[in-house]
Design a protein around this motif. Sequence first.
Motif, PDB file in Angstrom:
ATOM      1  N   LEU A 106      -8.717  52.851  18.866  1.00  0.00           N
ATOM      2  CA  LEU A 106     -10.136  53.056  18.618  1.00  0.00           C
ATOM      3  C   LEU A 106     -10.593  52.093  17.527  1.00  0.00           C
ATOM      4  N   PRO A 107     -11.796  51.537  17.638  1.00  0.00           N
ATOM      5  CA  PRO A 107     -12.300  50.639  16.587  1.00  0.00           C
ATOM      6  C   PRO A 107     -12.635  51.435  15.326  1.00  0.00           C
ATOM      7  N   PRO A 108     -11.930  51.209  14.226  1.00  0.00           N
ATOM      8  CA  PRO A 108     -12.155  52.059  13.052  1.00  0.00           C
ATOM      9  C   PRO A 108     -13.457  51.776  12.316  1.00  0.00           C
ATOM     10  N   LEU A 109     -13.916  50.508  12.324  1.00  0.00           N
ATOM     11  CA  LEU A 109     -15.048  50.117  11.477  1.00  0.00           C
ATOM     12  C   LEU A 109     -14.814  50.674  10.064  1.00  0.00           C
ATOM     13  N   THR A 110     -15.783  51.386   9.503  1.00  0.00           N
ATOM     14  CA  THR A 110     -15.578  51.970   8.170  1.00  0.00           C
ATOM     15  C   THR A 110     -15.368  53.481   8.235  1.00  0.00           C
ATOM     16  N   ALA A 111     -15.020  54.005   9.418  1.00  0.00           N
ATOM     17  CA  ALA A 111     -14.763  55.444   9.539  1.00  0.00           C
ATOM     18  C   ALA A 111     -13.613  55.914   8.643  1.00  0.00           C
ATOM     19  N   PRO A 112     -12.507  55.160   8.501  1.00  0.00           N
ATOM     20  CA  PRO A 112     -11.453  55.613   7.587  1.00  0.00           C
ATOM     21  C   PRO A 112     -11.948  55.751   6.143  1.00  0.00           C
ATOM     22  N   PHE A 113     -12.808  54.846   5.714  1.00  0.00           N
ATOM     23  CA  PHE A 113     -13.411  54.965   4.383  1.00  0.00           C
ATOM     24  C   PHE A 113     -14.193  56.264   4.263  1.00  0.00           C
ATOM     25  N   LEU A 114     -14.988  56.577   5.284  1.00  0.00           N
ATOM     26  CA  LEU A 114     -15.795  57.790   5.236  1.00  0.00           C
ATOM     27  C   LEU A 114     -14.931  59.037   5.140  1.00  0.00           C
ATOM     28  N   LEU A 115     -13.959  59.147   6.028  1.00  0.00           N
ATOM     29  CA  LEU A 115     -13.112  60.340   6.058  1.00  0.00           C
ATOM     30  C   LEU A 115     -12.306  60.481   4.771  1.00  0.00           C
ATOM     31  N   ALA A 116     -11.752  59.369   4.293  1.00  0.00           N
ATOM     32  CA  ALA A 116     -10.959  59.417   3.065  1.00  0.00           C
ATOM     33  C   ALA A 116     -11.827  59.774   1.868  1.00  0.00           C
ATOM     34  N   THR A 117     -13.003  59.159   1.785  1.00  0.00           N
ATOM     35  CA  THR A 117     -13.869  59.383   0.620  1.00  0.00           C
ATOM     36  C   THR A 117     -14.428  60.790   0.596  1.00  0.00           C
ATOM     37  N   TRP A 118     -14.910  61.279   1.727  1.00  0.00           N
ATOM     38  CA  TRP A 118     -15.431  62.652   1.754  1.00  0.00           C
ATOM     39  C   TRP A 118     -14.344  63.643   1.359  1.00  0.00           C
ATOM     40  N   THR A 119     -13.125  63.434   1.852  1.00  0.00           N
ATOM     41  CA  THR A 119     -12.029  64.366   1.548  1.00  0.00           C
ATOM     42  C   THR A 119     -11.656  64.330   0.076  1.00  0.00           C
ATOM     43  N   VAL A 120     -11.408  63.136  -0.441  1.00  0.00           N
ATOM     44  CA  VAL A 120     -10.960  63.003  -1.829  1.00  0.00           C
ATOM     45  C   VAL A 120     -12.101  63.332  -2.789  1.00  0.00           C
ATOM     46  N   ARG A 121     -13.333  63.004  -2.417  1.00  0.00           N
ATOM     47  CA  ARG A 121     -14.476  63.321  -3.271  1.00  0.00           C
ATOM     48  C   ARG A 121     -14.584  64.823  -3.497  1.00  0.00           C
ATOM     49  N   GLN A 122     -14.458  65.587  -2.435  1.00  0.00           N
ATOM     50  CA  GLN A 122     -14.532  67.032  -2.585  1.00  0.00           C
ATOM     51  C   GLN A 122     -13.382  67.552  -3.450  1.00  0.00           C
ATOM     52  N   ALA A 123     -12.199  66.986  -3.263  1.00  0.00           N
ATOM     53  CA  ALA A 123     -11.060  67.398  -4.089  1.00  0.00           C
ATOM     54  C   ALA A 123     -11.290  67.045  -5.550  1.00  0.00           C
ATOM     55  N   ALA A 124     -11.832  65.855  -5.800  1.00  0.00           N
ATOM     56  CA  ALA A 124     -12.070  65.423  -7.183  1.00  0.00           C
ATOM     57  C   ALA A 124     -13.111  66.297  -7.868  1.00  0.00           C
ATOM     58  N   LEU A 125     -14.152  66.677  -7.122  1.00  0.00           N
ATOM     59  CA  LEU A 125     -15.204  67.507  -7.715  1.00  0.00           C
ATOM     60  C   LEU A 125     -14.728  68.931  -7.985  1.00  0.00           C
ATOM     61  N   ARG A 126     -13.767  69.390  -7.190  1.00  0.00           N
ATOM     62  CA  ARG A 126     -13.254  70.751  -7.367  1.00  0.00           C
ATOM     63  C   ARG A 126     -12.142  70.821  -8.413  1.00  0.00           C
ATOM     64  N   TRP A 127     -11.504  69.689  -8.682  1.00  0.00           N
ATOM     65  CA  TRP A 127     -10.348  69.663  -9.570  1.00  0.00           C
ATOM     66  C   TRP A 127     -10.828  69.652 -11.017  1.00  0.00           C
ATOM     67  N   THR A 128     -11.019  70.802 -11.597  1.00  0.00           N
ATOM     68  CA  THR A 128     -11.522  70.938 -12.968  1.00  0.00           C
ATOM     69  C   THR A 128     -10.368  71.280 -13.903  1.00  0.00           C
ATOM     70  N   PRO A 129     -10.563  71.080 -15.221  1.00  0.00           N
ATOM     71  CA  PRO A 129      -9.513  71.500 -16.150  1.00  0.00           C
ATOM     72  C   PRO A 129      -9.150  72.961 -16.011  1.00  0.00           C
ATOM     73  N   GLN A 130     -10.137  73.802 -15.671  1.00  0.00           N
ATOM     74  CA  GLN A 130      -9.850  75.223 -15.523  1.00  0.00           C
ATOM     75  C   GLN A 130      -8.908  75.455 -14.337  1.00  0.00           C
ATOM     76  N   ALA A 131      -9.142  74.675 -13.233  1.00  0.00           N
ATOM     77  CA  ALA A 131      -8.296  74.837 -12.067  1.00  0.00           C
ATOM     78  C   ALA A 131      -6.873  74.392 -12.374  1.00  0.00           C
ATOM     79  N   ARG A 132      -6.727  73.299 -13.141  1.00  0.00           N
ATOM     80  CA  ARG A 132      -5.399  72.837 -13.480  1.00  0.00           C
ATOM     81  C   ARG A 132      -4.677  73.834 -14.361  1.00  0.00           C
ATOM     82  N   ALA A 133      -5.433  74.466 -15.281  1.00  0.00           N
ATOM     83  CA  ALA A 133      -4.803  75.442 -16.175  1.00  0.00           C
ATOM     84  C   ALA A 133      -4.321  76.671 -15.413  1.00  0.00           C
ATOM     85  N   ALA A 134      -5.064  77.024 -14.360  1.00  0.00           N
ATOM     86  CA  ALA A 134      -4.667  78.168 -13.561  1.00  0.00           C
ATOM     87  C   ALA A 134      -3.415  77.872 -12.757  1.00  0.00           C
TER      88      ALA A 134
END
Length: 293
Positions: A265-293
């Motif tokens: 399948l022609p990827p174009l920038t779809a891998p960027f989209l999928l990777a960024t949306w996934t990691v972005r949500q993880a980064a926004l959820r990963w707070t110091p409080q979550a790490r402490a827990a």
Amino acid sequence: MPLRDHASFGAAFVRMLLRGIGQVYLLPSARAGAVLLGAVAWQSWTPAGACLLGALAGTAWGLAAGDAAGGRAGLDGYNGALTGLGVMAVLAPGPLAWSLVAPLACLATWFAQAWRGRCAVPPYTAPFVLVTWLLMAAAAGLDLSRAVVRVAADPGWNGAAQGLLRGVGQVMFLDDPRAGALCLLGLALGAPRAALSAGLASGLCLLAASWAGFPADAARMGLYGFNAVLAAEALRTVRPGRWAWPCLGALLSLGLVRGFQALELPPLTAPFLLATWTVRQAALRWTPQARAA
């Protein structure tokens, strides 16, 4: 409208237009956009004209729709610019291809505006990907004349350097490493950290692809790097100073590129989209409080 007002509007519109081209790399910089357009023209005037026409159509559509803020930031131009490049990458240059650039750029811009109005997750290049996939499907189904793939001449540089620079340039369908170097210069003029992020992401995926035994030809052509360049830049600003997230996004995009290739399948920038949306949500959820827990 007085002549002075016409001149002021014209200058502001040119800045919006160039910021739209800069936003292809998520950089709202008119200086970067001017150099990036020059990089495309360095390789070929035809895609440069299509890129400019697509950005022009998208920016004008945004202004007509009353999206002044998006226009000033270049958000109405970059999907149009990419769509123009995509049309020339799919179809042979000619009346049909040129007649499709503006309407498809407007369609991609409309889609981006609708997305931003309804969803908190940024659309990034999703409108360009969807519109270009539709064009590819139509071209195959209607047996339209396809673009001829021409590989830029080898300047004789070190293979790793070529792979790194092509990884930066392939964001705009550029396979000439000298054009990739111009893209890197444009990013440096807009924001030095963006140029550093792009170079590191492309180099990281080049090393990772070599270590994983991925096809060397694709690595040298920069096909593993350009999604990583965009992912790293998008994630660099989510949690400033946290380089682990951009690196994770870059490497995830590399794995997704191989997945698209395996599925043919022609990827174009779809891998960027999928990777960024996934990691972005993880980064926004990963707070110091979550790490402490």
